[in-house]
Design an enzyme around this catalytic site. Structure first.
Site, mmCIF file in Angstrom:
data_model
loop_
_atom_site.group_PDB
_atom_site.id
_atom_site.type_symbol
_atom_site.label_atom_id
_atom_site.label_comp_id
_atom_site.label_asym_id
_atom_site.label_seq_id
_atom_site.Cartn_x
_atom_site.Cartn_y
_atom_site.Cartn_z
ATOM 1 C CG HIS A 30 -2.385 0.409 1.030
ATOM 2 N ND1 HIS A 30 -2.843 0.437 -0.202
ATOM 3 C CD2 HIS A 30 -3.465 0.966 1.931
ATOM 4 C CE1 HIS A 30 -4.104 0.653 0.060
ATOM 5 N NE2 HIS A 30 -4.337 0.905 1.205
ATOM 6 C CG ASN A 89 -8.944 5.680 6.190
ATOM 7 O OD1 ASN A 89 -8.135 6.394 6.622
ATOM 8 N ND2 ASN A 89 -9.923 5.148 7.111
#
Length: 204
Positions: A32, A85
């Site tokens: 990620h 996020n």
């Protein structure tokens, strides 16, 4: 910061190149975090070091990429420090501060639906379930550039969330430096020569 016209780019203000990832050493080699890896390499190339961006929850490097002279482009490299996020808030704060049009934002991120190491460049589109892209799109719309770095799908029944937060495998790490270098080249080509040329050279 005063905004000046970059005649070579035909645009006002710098480009904002955002590497997406999660802050902290425990995430540094996660799949990620490949956006952070590319941003770090670009900072190294321009001889800069990431520093806290005032009140924004991000680190930035300012500089120029490309050949010396009128062919170079002003850029701000950014790494949000808010976790993936919640990337949209810090990135939009930087975008507004530097007066960067949405079309001059480039997000570099991992992409599940592309084989490991494959690159895809595009302008706009959906988020494909990527929480970082969801946050950016919510903050300022979808018409920004993306440099999508393929990480492939998780094996077997492994959950996506577990897969993206695991480090690259030992086999993948053998190629990772080369692939990150190629992704950084793709970002530079996009900013200097435009999307169509970059897609022709790097979409594989």
């Amino acid at each position: 910061m005063d905004v000046t016209t970059d005649a070579a780019a035909g645009a006002v203000g710098p480009w904002l190149i955002v590497g997406l990832g999660n802050p902290g050493p425990e995430y540094a080699m996660n799949r990620h975090n490949v956006g952070f890896m590319v941003a770090d390499l670009l900072a190294e190339r321009i001889g800069g070091r990431f520093k806290r961006a005032g009140k924004a929850q991000a680190q930035v490097v300012e500089g120029r990429i490309g050949p010396a002279g009128p062919g170079s482009r002003r850029v701000v490299l950014a790494k949000p420090m808010s976790y993936m996020n919640l990337s949209g808030g810090p990135v939009n704060a930087l975008r507004e501060f530097y007066k960067v049009p949405v079309a001059q934002v480039v997000a570099v991120h991992d992409e599940l639906d592309i084989d490991f190491g494959t690159l895809r460049l595009k302008l706009g589109g959906g988020d494909n379930g990527h929480n970082g892209l969801k946050s950016l799109t919510k903050a300022f719309g979808r018409e920004y550039h993306r440099v999508r770095f393929g990480i492939g799908r998780p094996p077997g029944r492994m959950q996506v969330a577990d897969f993206v937060l695991k480090d690259f495998s030992s086999a993948e790490r053998k190629e990772l430096d080369y692939l990150v270098d190629r992704a950084a080249d793709a970002v530079e080509c996009l900013v200097i020569e435009g999307l169509e040329r970059a897609q022709g050279s790097y979409n594989s």
